[in-house]
Design a protein around this motif. Structure first.
Motif, mmCIF file in Angstrom:
data_model
loop_
_atom_site.group_PDB
_atom_site.id
_atom_site.type_symbol
_atom_site.label_atom_id
_atom_site.label_comp_id
_atom_site.label_asym_id
_atom_site.label_seq_id
_atom_site.Cartn_x
_atom_site.Cartn_y
_atom_site.Cartn_z
ATOM 1 N N ALA A 1 0.835 -1.200 0.000
ATOM 2 C CA ALA A 1 0.000 0.000 0.000
ATOM 3 C C ALA A 1 0.871 1.251 0.000
ATOM 4 O O ALA A 1 1.958 1.270 0.563
ATOM 5 C CB ALA A 1 -0.924 0.011 1.207
ATOM 6 N N ASP A 2 0.341 2.315 -0.641
ATOM 7 C CA ASP A 2 1.010 3.618 -0.718
ATOM 8 C C ASP A 2 0.002 4.664 -0.257
ATOM 9 O O ASP A 2 -0.960 4.963 -0.961
ATOM 10 C CB ASP A 2 1.476 3.881 -2.154
ATOM 11 C CG ASP A 2 2.185 5.222 -2.276
ATOM 12 O OD1 ASP A 2 2.573 5.578 -3.402
ATOM 13 O OD2 ASP A 2 2.360 5.909 -1.256
ATOM 14 N N CYS A 3 0.210 5.224 0.959
ATOM 15 C CA CYS A 3 -0.710 6.213 1.510
ATOM 16 C C CYS A 3 -0.358 7.603 0.973
ATOM 17 O O CYS A 3 0.783 7.895 0.634
ATOM 18 C CB CYS A 3 -0.637 6.215 3.034
ATOM 19 S SG CYS A 3 -1.027 4.611 3.747
ATOM 20 N N THR A 4 -1.375 8.453 0.933
ATOM 21 C CA THR A 4 -1.154 9.828 0.480
ATOM 22 C C THR A 4 -0.120 10.512 1.356
ATOM 23 O O THR A 4 -0.184 10.439 2.579
ATOM 24 C CB THR A 4 -2.473 10.611 0.526
ATOM 25 O OG1 THR A 4 -3.419 9.935 -0.297
ATOM 26 C CG2 THR A 4 -2.262 12.029 0.012
ATOM 27 N N GLY B 1 7.062 5.308 -5.580
ATOM 28 C CA GLY B 1 8.205 6.064 -5.076
ATOM 29 C C GLY B 1 9.477 5.812 -5.858
ATOM 30 O O GLY B 1 10.269 6.728 -6.089
ATOM 31 N N TYR B 2 9.719 4.552 -6.282
ATOM 32 C CA TYR B 2 10.960 4.222 -6.987
ATOM 33 C C TYR B 2 10.986 4.911 -8.353
ATOM 34 O O TYR B 2 11.960 5.568 -8.726
ATOM 35 C CB TYR B 2 11.056 2.705 -7.131
ATOM 36 C CG TYR B 2 12.431 2.216 -7.531
ATOM 37 C CD1 TYR B 2 12.905 2.367 -8.830
ATOM 38 C CD2 TYR B 2 13.270 1.592 -6.605
ATOM 39 C CE1 TYR B 2 14.152 1.925 -9.196
ATOM 40 C CE2 TYR B 2 14.522 1.156 -6.963
ATOM 41 C CZ TYR B 2 14.958 1.316 -8.269
ATOM 42 O OH TYR B 2 16.196 0.878 -8.628
ATOM 43 N N GLN B 3 9.904 4.768 -9.117
ATOM 44 C CA GLN B 3 9.900 5.297 -10.489
ATOM 45 C C GLN B 3 9.762 6.811 -10.529
ATOM 46 O O GLN B 3 10.042 7.442 -11.550
ATOM 47 C CB GLN B 3 8.775 4.635 -11.283
ATOM 48 C CG GLN B 3 7.369 4.922 -10.741
ATOM 49 C CD GLN B 3 6.339 3.982 -11.349
ATOM 50 O OE1 GLN B 3 6.631 2.821 -11.607
ATOM 51 N NE2 GLN B 3 5.134 4.482 -11.569
ATOM 52 N N THR C 1 12.744 11.466 -3.370
ATOM 53 C CA THR C 1 11.499 12.141 -3.725
ATOM 54 C C THR C 1 10.308 11.654 -2.909
ATOM 55 O O THR C 1 9.452 12.437 -2.506
ATOM 56 C CB THR C 1 11.211 11.918 -5.222
ATOM 57 O OG1 THR C 1 12.361 12.298 -5.979
ATOM 58 C CG2 THR C 1 10.020 12.728 -5.672
ATOM 59 N N ASP C 2 10.231 10.361 -2.651
ATOM 60 C CA ASP C 2 9.048 9.783 -2.004
ATOM 61 C C ASP C 2 9.477 8.512 -1.277
ATOM 62 O O ASP C 2 10.604 8.023 -1.436
ATOM 63 C CB ASP C 2 7.992 9.468 -3.078
ATOM 64 C CG ASP C 2 6.609 9.242 -2.483
ATOM 65 O OD1 ASP C 2 5.678 8.976 -3.237
ATOM 66 O OD2 ASP C 2 6.469 9.330 -1.230
#
Length: 722
Positions: free
Chosen positions: A508-511, A636-638, A687-688
């Motif tokens: 999962a990737d939360c805002t 996040g990686y890309q 970045t993320d």
């Protein structure tokens, strides 16, 4: 005196003590026997003390106490050695600074460190440094720097440890002393070893052995062989590890190096335990532990306790495992407290402040000397002017010249007063800025401590590595939070629902990221546990629907109010049917059969909480009857900026990387992905949050791992029953 022992080819009765020169001779010639004949060294040390007491010579008394104390240390009586050194320093009192006194403080600091008393060790080495400033002694400077490096290394303060080691290295290079260079190389290697930089550590240890040469054993050479063997053990190169550890064991026995024998036995025990030779490992670990406990070598005890705990836990002897785990906890609680950390930081700050005060004193002295030179220059100038004025013919010219000078001096005085007022104002502003800076630093440290603890809590919510191993034959997880805490998370659970043995894995990737993302990750983790464990939902689409419903209930979105959400991909593996079912809201899945790559995009959206007609998510089914390699990942990686033009990596490049490395072992894939990210990022900030999960599975490996998972669960329950 009759029948005196002999040493080093010299009989003891030939070392008569008639004056202070004889004391130095006895002290220097018998110093080598501290290592090879401690009893003889104690005998001559007591002779030095007796002579010095009779003649009231304080320095001689200190030399004798050093001789006896270090011999007692070699015999394993550390507390007695510390007492003798302290007694010698008390007898010496506040006399003039002497190199023997500096040497005693450095030795005392080393003994305190060996027994785990790091605050006292730090104080002793700082005293030695202050004395070296009054009486420069390069060897004692180097000894103090190395001692302080050890103290901060044990506390895992690698920046300060490296700083002091490098100062010691510079002194050793200036002296051209190979023994000293070898000692500093071992210290630097040990620092790299504690930071898991094993290749750098091995290079340093081999440099140290080259400095010492091949002739005979010394304490430092034995210790370098031991550290080199330990470095190879950490790299799982057991043949080389055993080779160097056995050399160290032979050397420690030859020179009666108790600390070395204890450390080598413990390291050999670790090797054999990791190689699966449990009984041999147990014998050597207990042997090393016995020596360390008898000699009170506190720094070696945690290693032995921890390894014996793992050994007994692996052999299902939970009673013994709990005993050593308890002893390890008690020891750590006694050694590493926040109060000690505070004292060590305070001592370092005090020392740095004193260094600055000394520099200010030197600067003031230089200013005074310069003012004196200027004063006499002015006097000389006035004399020259006065002499010239005597020869002036016209009195009017003399009067006008004097008047001009008086006016100039008045203007200079006025300018000087203005400058002094401005200087005072600048000083007050500087003090105010320093106070504000200190307050900001304290707030920053408090915030970093809070975030570090939050990171620990978030890590505890993630699945255990062994649980994931129980589900997949081989896997990796590249998990790199952008800050202390992350908005990306992964979740895994095994549950039997309606007679079917199901494995759930979620990415999962939360805002957002940082604290806001971490809050959402905790909420998402809780919703998944409720949906699978309590509600017994097994369809990935139903689980996603449930997550969306709970998010809407908790976040209460409106048309005018923004809200946080998340992207989520869910895999459900059915062991009996040999099927992987996947549904997603924004998280893609890539899988390979052979060299063929397929990508499942899922529903390309976050949970849309304002959408009125929410339908079911698309469920994809993948057959597991043949080998399958699949990947799930956040964006996040890309989305990382970098490369030569400072642009995003993008999904196209990321998929090419996955396609290129998918045939490699999972651990190698992890290393390649991590290396590529660092290379692409370069000097750019992350970045993320980054999360990439990859795994290999098929229905046969899953059935095998199902049995392994049951075994882990049985082991977890066993200690509570005991």
């Amino acid at each position: 005196m009759k029948n005196f022992p002999s040493f080093g080819g010299v009989k003891a009765d030939s070392l008569a003590i008639l004056d202070t020169a004889d004391v130095y001779t006895v002290y220097q010639k018998t110093n080598v026997d501290v290592t090879f004949n401690p009893s003889l060294s104690i005998y001559h040390g007591k002779r030095i003390i007796a002579y010095s007491e009779t003649h009231g010579w304080k320095k001689g008394q200190l030399m004798g106490h050093i001789q006896v104390g270090m011999a007692e240390f070699k015999l394993g009586k550390i507390d007695r050695a510390i007492g003798l050194l302290k007694q010698g320093l008390e007898l010496y009192g506040k006399g003039p600074v002497d190199s023997v006194q500096i040497h005693a403080y450095n030795l005392l600091g080393n003994l305190y460190r060996v027994t785990g008393r790091h605050v006292e060790a730090q104080k002793s080495h700082y005293k030695a440094l202050r004395m070296c400033q009054d009486l420069p002694d390069d060897k004692e400077f180097m000894s103090a720097y190395n001692g302080l490096g050890h103290v901060f290394l044990v506390r895992a303060n690698y920046m300060l440890a490296e700083s002091y080691y490098m100062k010691g290295m510079k002194v050793a290079q200036r002296l051209g002393d190979l023994q000293s260079l070898a000692t500093v190389s071992v210290n630097m290697g040990n620092m790299f070893l504690m930071q898991d930089s094993t290749l750098k550590a091995i290079e340093r240890f081999e440099n140290a052995l080259d400095y010492w040469g091949k002739d005979g054993f010394t304490y430092g050479k034995v210790w370098a062989e031991y550290k080199l063997g330990n470095a190879y053990r950490l790299r799982e190169e057991y043949r080389l590890a055993l080779q160097h550890l056995r050399i160290a064991q032979q050397g420690a026995q030859e020179i009666h190096f108790n600390r070395g024998m204890a450390a080598v036995d413990i390291a050999l025990g670790q090797c054999y335990r990791e190689m699966g030779l449990i009984s041999k490992g147990e014998r050597l670990l207990k042997s090393g532990l016995a020596i360390a406990e008898e000699a009170k070598m506190i720094e070696l005890l945690p290693v032995a306790y921890d390894d014996l705990y793992h050994l007994y836990h692996k052999s299902n002897n939970y009673e013994k495992a709990f005993e050593y785990l308890h002893r390890l906890k008690v020891l750590n609680d006694s050694l590493y407290t926040k109060e000690k950390e505070g004292v060590i930081r305070k001592l370092e700050n005090t020392y740095q402040l004193e260094q600055k005060e000394e520099e200010n004193k030197d600067l003031k002295q230089e200013n005074k000397e310069q003012e004196s030179v200027i004063f006499w220059q002015k006097v000389l100038g006035y004399i020259v002017v006065f002499s010239l004025l005597i020869f002036c013919v016209f009195a009017l010219v003399l009067y006008l010249e004097n008047k001009r000078k008086r006016i100039a001096n008045m203007e200079l005085s006025s300018t000087n007063i203005d400058l002094q007022e401005k200087q005072q104002l600048l000083l007050e502003q500087k003090q105010h800025l320093q106070e504000v800076s200190r307050e900001l630093q304290i707030k920053k440290e408090d915030l970093e401590d809070s975030l570090s603890y939050a990171s620990t809590i978030q890590s505890a919510l993630l699945p255990l590595e062994r649980d994931i191993e129980g589900c997949f034959s081989e896997h990796f997880i590249l998990y790199k939070p952008m800050q202390y805490v992350s908005g990306d998370f992964y979740w895994m659970h095994t549950e039997e629902i309606d007679g079917e043995h199901l494995d759930f894995f979620v990415v999962a990737d939360c805002t957002g990221h940082g604290v806001s993302g971490a809050f959402m990750s905790v909420l998402g983790n809780s919703i998944l546990r409720e949906s699978v464990i309590q509600k017994k939902l097994k369809d990935p689409s139903d689980i996603l629907m449930k997550v969306g419903e709970v998010l809407e209930e908790h976040l209460k979105p409106t048309e005018t109010k923004s809200f946080d959400s998340m992207e989520m991909g869910i895999c459900v593996i059915n062991r009996q049917k040999g099927v992987l079912r996947f549904a997603s809201s924004g998280i893609p899945l890539i899988y390979f059969r052979g060299n063929t790559m397929c990508k499942l995009r899922g529903d390309k959206t976050k949970f849309d909480l304002l959408k009125k007609n929410k339908g079911k998510y698309v469920v994809h089914e993948i057959d597991l009857s043949t080998d399958l390699t699949f990947y799930m990942y956040s964006d996040g990686y890309q989305d990382q900026f970098g490369g030569r033009r400072g642009k995003k990596l993008l999904s196209r490049r990321f998929r090419k990387v996955i396609e290129k490395i998918h045939h490699l072992p999972m651990q190698r894939q992890f290393q390649e992905l991590d290396r590529l990210h660092l290379q692409w990022k370069g000097d750019e900030d992350q970045t993320d949050d980054i999360l990439v999960f990859g795994a290999c599975c098929n229905v046969y490996s899953l059935e095998h791992n199902s049995q392994k998972t049951s075994t882990y669960q049985a082991l977890e329950e066993m200690p509570s029953k005991i």
